[in-house]
Every structure is written in structure tokens, then in C-alpha cells.
Scaffold this motif. Structure first.
Motif, PDB file in Angstrom:
ATOM      1  N   ILE A 269       0.769  -1.216   0.211  1.00 49.07           N
ATOM      2  CA  ILE A 269      -0.271   0.311   0.357  1.00 49.07           C
ATOM      3  C   ILE A 269       1.299   1.239  -0.046  1.00 49.07           C
ATOM      4  CG2 ILE A 269      -1.649   1.443   1.043  1.00 49.07           C
ATOM      5  CD1 ILE A 269      -2.948  -1.342   1.588  1.00 49.07           C
ATOM      6  N   VAL A 270       2.051   1.428   0.973  1.00 51.12           N
ATOM      7  CA  VAL A 270       2.885   2.129   0.935  1.00 51.12           C
ATOM      8  C   VAL A 270       3.939   2.687  -0.788  1.00 51.12           C
ATOM      9  CG1 VAL A 270       4.756   3.723   2.855  1.00 51.12           C
ATOM     10  CG2 VAL A 270       2.298   2.696   2.767  1.00 51.12           C
ATOM     11  N   THR A 271       4.583   1.153  -0.326  1.00 53.49           N
ATOM     12  CA  THR A 271       5.549   1.697  -1.476  1.00 53.49           C
ATOM     13  C   THR A 271       4.983   1.175  -3.379  1.00 53.49           C
ATOM     14  OG1 THR A 271       5.928  -1.200  -0.988  1.00 53.49           O
ATOM     15  CG2 THR A 271       6.657   0.844  -0.223  1.00 53.49           C
ATOM     16  N   ALA A 272       3.290   0.873  -3.305  1.00 55.96           N
ATOM     17  CA  ALA A 272       2.979   0.870  -4.796  1.00 55.96           C
ATOM     18  C   ALA A 272       1.898   2.268  -4.880  1.00 55.96           C
ATOM     19  CB  ALA A 272       2.586  -0.066  -4.923  1.00 55.96           C
ATOM     20  N   PHE A 273       0.809   1.639  -4.713  1.00 57.66           N
ATOM     21  CA  PHE A 273      -0.391   2.625  -4.052  1.00 57.66           C
ATOM     22  C   PHE A 273       0.235   4.302  -3.868  1.00 57.66           C
ATOM     23  CE2 PHE A 273      -3.595   4.628  -2.053  1.00 57.66           C
ATOM     24  CZ  PHE A 273      -4.629   5.055  -2.316  1.00 57.66           C
ATOM     25  N   GLY A 274       0.871   3.747  -2.652  1.00 63.59           N
ATOM     26  CA  GLY A 274       1.718   5.423  -2.165  1.00 63.59           C
ATOM     27  C   GLY A 274       2.053   6.113  -2.871  1.00 63.59           C
ATOM     28  N   VAL A 275       2.722   6.012  -4.068  1.00 62.23           N
ATOM     29  CA  VAL A 275       4.446   6.263  -4.196  1.00 62.23           C
ATOM     30  C   VAL A 275       3.299   7.544  -5.437  1.00 62.23           C
ATOM     31  CG1 VAL A 275       5.658   6.197  -6.394  1.00 62.23           C
ATOM     32  CG2 VAL A 275       6.309   5.023  -4.008  1.00 62.23           C
ATOM     33  N   ALA A 276       2.331   6.592  -5.585  1.00 65.16           N
ATOM     34  CA  ALA A 276       1.501   6.894  -6.861  1.00 65.16           C
ATOM     35  C   ALA A 276       0.520   8.092  -6.456  1.00 65.16           C
ATOM     36  CB  ALA A 276       0.145   5.681  -7.904  1.00 65.16           C
ATOM     37  N   TYR A 277      -0.194   7.722  -5.320  1.00 65.45           N
ATOM     38  CA  TYR A 277      -0.713   9.107  -4.162  1.00 65.45           C
ATOM     39  C   TYR A 277       0.066  10.205  -4.411  1.00 65.45           C
ATOM     40  CZ  TYR A 277      -3.625  11.014  -1.115  1.00 65.45           C
ATOM     41  OH  TYR A 277      -5.351  11.950  -1.053  1.00 65.45           O
ATOM     42  N   MET A 278       1.421   9.935  -4.104  1.00 69.16           N
ATOM     43  CA  MET A 278       2.175  10.490  -3.352  1.00 69.16           C
ATOM     44  C   MET A 278       2.648  12.011  -4.467  1.00 69.16           C
ATOM     45  SD  MET A 278       4.486   9.041  -0.344  1.00 69.16           S
ATOM     46  CE  MET A 278       4.369   7.510   0.323  1.00 69.16           C
ATOM     47  N   THR A 279       2.888  11.158  -5.458  1.00 65.26           N
ATOM     48  CA  THR A 279       3.084  12.125  -6.766  1.00 65.26           C
ATOM     49  C   THR A 279       1.727  12.427  -7.334  1.00 65.26           C
ATOM     50  OG1 THR A 279       3.327   9.961  -7.940  1.00 65.26           O
ATOM     51  CG2 THR A 279       5.552  10.845  -7.269  1.00 65.26           C
ATOM     52  N   SER A 280       0.805  12.220  -7.478  1.00 60.39           N
ATOM     53  CA  SER A 280      -0.163  12.970  -8.145  1.00 60.39           C
ATOM     54  C   SER A 280      -1.383  13.001  -7.060  1.00 60.39           C
ATOM     55  CB  SER A 280      -1.192  11.926  -8.294  1.00 60.39           C
ATOM     56  OG  SER A 280      -1.656  10.881  -7.664  1.00 60.39           O
ATOM     57  N   ALA A 281      -1.879  13.289  -5.974  1.00 57.15           N
ATOM     58  CA  ALA A 281      -2.652  13.751  -5.387  1.00 57.15           C
ATOM     59  C   ALA A 281      -1.912  14.369  -3.769  1.00 57.15           C
ATOM     60  CB  ALA A 281      -3.493  13.083  -3.917  1.00 57.15           C
ATOM     61  N   GLY A 282      -1.022  14.230  -3.590  1.00 54.16           N
ATOM     62  CA  GLY A 282      -0.228  14.834  -2.788  1.00 54.16           C
ATOM     63  C   GLY A 282       0.674  15.837  -3.200  1.00 54.16           C
ATOM     64  N   GLY A 283       0.996  16.008  -4.630  1.00 55.35           N
ATOM     65  CA  GLY A 283       1.440  16.972  -5.357  1.00 55.35           C
ATOM     66  C   GLY A 283       3.051  16.822  -4.931  1.00 55.35           C
ATOM     67  N   ILE A 284       3.773  15.533  -4.200  1.00 53.42           N
ATOM     68  CA  ILE A 284       5.694  15.731  -4.237  1.00 53.42           C
ATOM     69  C   ILE A 284       6.048  15.298  -5.552  1.00 53.42           C
ATOM     70  CG2 ILE A 284       6.825  14.386  -2.520  1.00 53.42           C
ATOM     71  CD1 ILE A 284       4.768  14.217  -0.763  1.00 53.42           C
ATOM     72  N   ASP A 285       6.826  15.747  -6.280  1.00 56.79           N
ATOM     73  CA  ASP A 285       8.137  15.964  -6.837  1.00 56.79           C
ATOM     74  C   ASP A 285       8.088  14.695  -7.160  1.00 56.79           C
ATOM     75  OD1 ASP A 285       8.994  16.760  -9.221  1.00 56.79           O
ATOM     76  OD2 ASP A 285      10.747  15.721  -8.064  1.00 56.79           O
ATOM     77  N   PRO A 286       8.271  13.516  -8.054  1.00 60.21           N
ATOM     78  CA  PRO A 286       8.622  12.371  -7.692  1.00 60.21           C
ATOM     79  C   PRO A 286       9.996  12.390  -7.362  1.00 60.21           C
ATOM     80  CG  PRO A 286       7.281  12.761  -9.891  1.00 60.21           C
ATOM     81  CD  PRO A 286       7.703  13.906  -9.141  1.00 60.21           C
ATOM     82  N   SER A 287      11.421  12.665  -7.739  1.00 52.48           N
ATOM     83  CA  SER A 287      12.845  12.776  -7.657  1.00 52.48           C
ATOM     84  C   SER A 287      12.617  12.952  -5.712  1.00 52.48           C
ATOM     85  CB  SER A 287      13.631  13.623  -7.894  1.00 52.48           C
ATOM     86  OG  SER A 287      12.821  15.274  -7.941  1.00 52.48           O
ATOM     87  N   THR A 288      11.791  13.757  -4.917  1.00 52.71           N
ATOM     88  CA  THR A 288      11.884  13.989  -3.847  1.00 52.71           C
ATOM     89  C   THR A 288      10.947  12.195  -3.098  1.00 52.71           C
ATOM     90  OG1 THR A 288      10.989  16.372  -3.862  1.00 52.71           O
ATOM     91  CG2 THR A 288      10.775  15.110  -1.388  1.00 52.71           C
ATOM     92  N   THR A 289      10.421  11.824  -3.691  1.00 51.73           N
ATOM     93  CA  THR A 289       9.482  10.435  -3.630  1.00 51.73           C
ATOM     94  C   THR A 289      11.064   9.499  -3.371  1.00 51.73           C
ATOM     95  OG1 THR A 289       7.388  11.488  -3.972  1.00 51.73           O
ATOM     96  CG2 THR A 289       8.001   8.950  -3.056  1.00 51.73           C
ATOM     97  N   PHE A 290      11.550   9.207  -4.568  1.00 51.60           N
ATOM     98  CA  PHE A 290      12.659   8.752  -4.854  1.00 51.60           C
ATOM     99  C   PHE A 290      13.739   8.931  -4.030  1.00 51.60           C
ATOM    100  CE2 PHE A 290      16.854   8.482  -6.485  1.00 51.60           C
ATOM    101  CZ  PHE A 290      17.681   7.604  -5.936  1.00 51.60           C
ATOM    102  N   VAL A 291      13.712  10.205  -3.340  1.00 53.44           N
ATOM    103  CA  VAL A 291      14.115  10.156  -1.901  1.00 53.44           C
ATOM    104  C   VAL A 291      14.115   9.864  -0.267  1.00 53.44           C
ATOM    105  CG1 VAL A 291      16.336  11.853  -0.793  1.00 53.44           C
ATOM    106  CG2 VAL A 291      15.811  11.648  -3.044  1.00 53.44           C
ATOM    107  N   LEU A 292      12.803   9.970  -0.874  1.00 56.97           N
ATOM    108  CA  LEU A 292      12.959   9.748   0.660  1.00 56.97           C
ATOM    109  C   LEU A 292      12.129   7.929   0.592  1.00 56.97           C
ATOM    110  CD1 LEU A 292       9.131  11.788   0.979  1.00 56.97           C
ATOM    111  CD2 LEU A 292      11.269  12.317   1.635  1.00 56.97           C
ATOM    112  N   PHE A 293      12.197   7.361  -0.321  1.00 52.94           N
ATOM    113  CA  PHE A 293      11.925   5.859   0.178  1.00 52.94           C
ATOM    114  C   PHE A 293      13.712   5.314   0.254  1.00 52.94           C
ATOM    115  CE2 PHE A 293       7.699   6.558  -1.066  1.00 52.94           C
ATOM    116  CZ  PHE A 293       7.140   5.343  -0.099  1.00 52.94           C
ATOM    117  N   LEU A 294      14.132   6.228  -0.638  1.00 51.87           N
ATOM    118  CA  LEU A 294      16.020   5.825  -0.476  1.00 51.87           C
ATOM    119  C   LEU A 294      16.135   5.652   0.743  1.00 51.87           C
ATOM    120  CD1 LEU A 294      18.381   4.369  -1.928  1.00 51.87           C
ATOM    121  CD2 LEU A 294      18.699   6.761  -2.948  1.00 51.87           C
ATOM    122  N   CYS A 295      15.972   6.829   1.518  1.00 52.33           N
ATOM    123  CA  CYS A 295      16.884   7.202   3.098  1.00 52.33           C
ATOM    124  C   CYS A 295      16.629   6.149   3.219  1.00 52.33           C
ATOM    125  CB  CYS A 295      16.353   8.602   3.239  1.00 52.33           C
ATOM    126  SG  CYS A 295      16.889   9.487   2.127  1.00 52.33           S
ATOM    127  N   ALA A 296      15.465   6.037   3.613  1.00 50.06           N
ATOM    128  CA  ALA A 296      13.824   4.411   4.165  1.00 50.06           C
ATOM    129  C   ALA A 296      14.941   2.997   4.457  1.00 50.06           C
ATOM    130  CB  ALA A 296      12.406   4.993   4.132  1.00 50.06           C
TER     131      ALA A 296
END
Length: 445
Positions: A269-296
Motif C-alpha cells: 500500500i505504501v510502496t506501490a499505491f502510496g508512491v502514485a498517491y504522493m506524486t499525484s494527489a499529494g503533489g510531491i515531486d517524484p524525485s523527492t519521493t524517490f529520495v525519501l524511500f531510498l533514505c528509508a
């Protein structure tokens, strides 16, 4: 007495040979390396299924049809995992762990390399996607026998006071492989043009995984059969098949798979659905999302090690309950925070979420394994783990998308579903009695 209230007795009648510290380390490395190959292959395939495979293998289906077909191919492995789980775990309980794990390793690795060499639709026509599906199915078969077997290999080579740390060797493989896959694909996409990446760049990590395969196979070939299995061969412990395990421990299997349903179901839910939701409805830049998950993922390496040590001190079930509490604190506010656009708080939730899942995975190894006798351990652990990942992990991203649509875009419906899984896991963990080996590590300190 029902298996819901009576813990399994794992100790064989014959004395267990003395465990060798050097072999213990090699078994832990073998578990980490082999499972890292599986996680790496699955992570790479998932990322390619979303980006490259629609154009390379399913181009005749149109844009939306190609994406659906590509993701369906990704899901084939989840359907195959229970089959591999039944086949390889049954052999592992009768013939031993070591040779089974060498076999699953080679099957997984060679299927991945062949994917990297497979011509696309433009060259082979309909045969290309059909071969891809077959190779993906083979990957799933191998994966079904891999994780639980690797956990048991490490656990049964370790003394009781270090079982948690032995189990964490498999948990380590997840963040290491995920980070490797993300970095490799990020480097390739940054260094190559879109055309070059689609033409040949995507093949590089799949073919190059043969290096990881060779290393993992070399390490595993030097690991002896586990002392506990050797002792069981000299004992009067029954050499029962899968049906006997299902008849004798149905309640145990159900409680184990439900006890792990929250991390298994919420992770996609977080790594698949969540990534799509963050970059669309959440308006978070895809590169920022990538960095967040990589750090995690990088921070989760430390969490895996910590989870193993905590397990040795307070027991597997208590560690899983503690990890579940952190999972709840991190997941429940995640999507509401995404709606606010607060990247810092979202990042903290992601880090806490990934860390909690890895801690639970470290504890899950011994919690599952020592619920069964030695000659039923591989099958009992494997079928419980495969079932929870197939039932909950394989459906949760789709469930999240369906709930979001049903709720008219209100993401609280997705949060409520995740919270329900957490409650179910907590009830199942509390209902499963602690067996003696679950507290041996802390008792000996």
C-alpha cells in the motif's frame, strides 16, 4: 489439546551437534546473499514493469492495456509462490535445507538473467511476452522456497541466544536489495537517454545479477547441513509430509499468517499505491519521493540489525508487537500528512514505517520457525509466510485503489483498511502462546 494453546516442541530426542561459530556466520551470509538476490530481482522487475516492459513486450495493446498487462505479469510471481513453497519446503523437511536452497538460488538467478537476454515483441512477436510470463512464474516458484528456507538455515546454525540476530540476516536482505535496485536504475536512467534505456539499458541489472548469483552460490555451497536437522535424522521425530503439518497445526498456521498480515499487506500500500498517491494527489515531486524511500531503505539496514538484537533480548513475539506499534504510529497519519504536502513529516512516517516492517521481519523468522518441530519446520513456516503474502500482500495495492475510488477520493478509507490489518495482526500475535524457544535468548542472559 488444540495447537492454538499448546506450543510445538522443537527439540529432537537425539542431541544436537555442537554449533560452529564460523559456520553460523557463513550460514547468515548465505541467507543474506541469496535472499538479497531474490529481493533485488523482484524490485528490478517491479520498477521495469511500470516503466519499460509495456513498451518492450506489450506494445500492441495500447498504452493503458500494455500497463495493465505488464503489472499482471508482475503479479504472476505472487500466484506461483505458494506452489514453490509447498514443493521446496516439503523436500527441505525430508532431505535437508542446504541443497534445496542452492537449487532455488540457481532457478531464481538463471530466470532473471534469461529475462535480461529475452528479445522484445518487435523481434519475437507474441512469443516474447509469453516467455516473459513463464520466466516470471519460475521466479515465483523459486521465491516460494527461498525466504523461509534461508531463515531456517541461519536459525538452525545459530545457538538459542543468537537466533534473533540469525533471523535478521534475511531481514537485512530486503533494504539492501531495494536500495541497490533503486540506485542501479537511477544511475542508468540518469546516464542514458530514454531511447537507450528502453533499447538496452534496462537489461544491464538483470544480466549483471549473475554476479550476485555466483557469489551467493559460492557462499551457500560452503554451508553444511544444519545441526538441528542432522540431529532430527537420528531421532524418532516423525518425517511427516505437508498434509500432516496442516492436520496437526491448522490453528498455528492461521495465527501466524494473520499475525504478519499487517506488514505484508501495508507494505505494498505504501510502496506501490502510496508512491502514485504522493506524486499525484499529494503533489510531491517524484524525485523527492524517490529520495525519501531510498533514505528509508538505507536506515532500515540498521533497523534490521536492531530487530535481531531486540528479539534475542525480549523474544520474537514481543518484538513483533513492538514493531506493530511503531507501524501503527507511522502508517495511520501518513496519507493525511501527504495531503498537507509536508515533506518532512511524510519522510519521517516513511522511515518509521519501513523500519518497523524490517524489525518485524527480523523477529518473524524465529517466531514462525520454532512454532514447529524440526521435520515440519520448513513447510509450516513457508506455507504461513507465503499464504499471508499472497492473500494480503498480493491484493492490498489493488484494494487500496478500489477503496479510494469507492470513497470518492477520500484516502481515509485506505488508512482505515491498513488500521484494520494492524488490529488483526495484534489480536493474532496475542492469541499465539509464546513457545519456550521464543524466550530462550533472554532467559540465558
Amino acid at each position: 489439546m488444540s495447537d492454538l494453546t499448546m506450543p510445538a516442541v522443537a527439540g529432537p530426542a537425539a542431541p544436537v551437534p555442537e554449533k560452529d561459530r564460523r559456520m553460523e556466520r557463513r550460514a547468515a551470509l548465505a541467507a543474506t546473499g541469496g535472499t538479497a538476490l531474490e529481493y533485488f530481482d523482484f524490485a528490478i522487475f517491479g520498477l521495469l514493469a511500470a516503466t519499460v516492459f509495456p513498451a518492450v513486450f506489450f506494445q500492441e495493446l495500447g498504452e493503458s492495456g500494455a500497463l495493465i498487462a505488464s503489472f499482471a505479469t508482475y503479479g504472476v510471481a505472487f500466484a506461483a509462490r505458494p506452489i514453490g513453497s509447498v514443493v521446496f519446503s516439503a523436500i527441505g523437511d525430508r532431505r535437508g535445507r542446504r541443497n534445496v536452497l542452492i537449487t532455488t538460488l540457481w532457478i531464481m538467478g538463471l530466470a532473471t538473467v534469461l529475462m535480461g537476454l529475452l528479445p522484445g515483441y518487435a523481434t519475437l512477436g507474441i512469443a516474447a511476452p509469453l516467455i516473459l510470463v513463464v520466466l516470471r512464474f519460475v521466479q515465483g516458484i523459486a521465491a516460494g522456497g527461498e525466504i523461509s528456507g534461508a531463515q531456517i538455515l541461519a536459525l538452525e546454525h545459530a545457538p538459542a541466544e543468537r537466533r534473533g540476530r540469525a533471523g535478521s540476516s534475511v531481514a537485512l536482505a530486503s533494504p539492501i536489495a531495494q536500495a541497490m535496485a533503486t540506485l542501479v536504475l537511477a544511475g542508468l536512467t540518469a546516464g542514458l537517454s530514454r531511447e537507450e534505456f528502453v533499447a538496452w539499458g534496462w537489461r544491464v541489472p538483470l544480466v549483471a545479477s549473475i554476479l550476485l548469483l555466483a557469489f551467493a552460490a559460492w557462499v551457500r555451497s560452503g554451508v553444511g547441513e544444519t545441526p538441528e536437522f542432522v540431529a532430527s535424522e537420528k531421532s524418532s521425530e516423525p518425517r511427516s509430509g505437508p498434509l500432516a503439518v496442516l492436520r496437526r497445526y491448522p490453528g498455528t498456521i492461521v495465527l501466524l499468517l494473520l499475525g504478519y498480515c499487517a506488514p505484508a499487506g501495508i507494505y505494498p500500500i505504501v510502496t506501490a499505491f502510496g508512491v502514485a498517491y504522493m506524486t499525484s494527489a499529494g503533489g510531491i515531486d517524484p524525485s523527492t519521493t524517490f529520495v525519501l524511500f531510498l533514505c528509508a531503505q538505507l536506515l532500515a539496514i540498521g533497523a534490521a540489525l536492531m530487530g535481531g538484537r531486540i528479539t534475542d533480548r525480549i523474544g520474537a513475539r514481543n518484538t513483533m508487537l513492538a514493531g506493530l506499534a511503531v507501524l501503527a504510529v507511522a502508517f495511520v497519519p501518513l496519507f493525511p500528512l501527504v495531503d498537507t504536502g509536508n515533506v518532512v513529516l511524510v519522510g519521517l512516517c516513511i522511515v518509521g514505517f519501513v523500519a518497523s516492517v524490517v524489525v518485524m521481519l527480523a523477529a518473524q523468522a524465529s517466531f514462525y520457525a520454532y512454532a514447529f518441530p524440526v521435520r515440519m519446520r520448513y513447510f509450516g513456516s513457508s506455507i504461513s509466510y507465503s499464504a499471508t503474502n499472497t492473500i494480503f500482500g498480493g491484493t492490498s495495492a489493488l484494494m487500496a485503489a478500489w477503496l479510494l475510488d469507492l470513497a470518492g477520493g477520500d484516502v481515509r478509507a485506505v488508512t482505515a483498511y491498513g488500521a484494520l490489518l494492524i488490529v488483526v495482526s495484534a489480536i493474532a500475535l496475542l492469541a499465539r502462546p509464546a513457545h519456550p524457544s521464543d524466550s530462550e535468548g533472554s532467559a540465558q542472559r
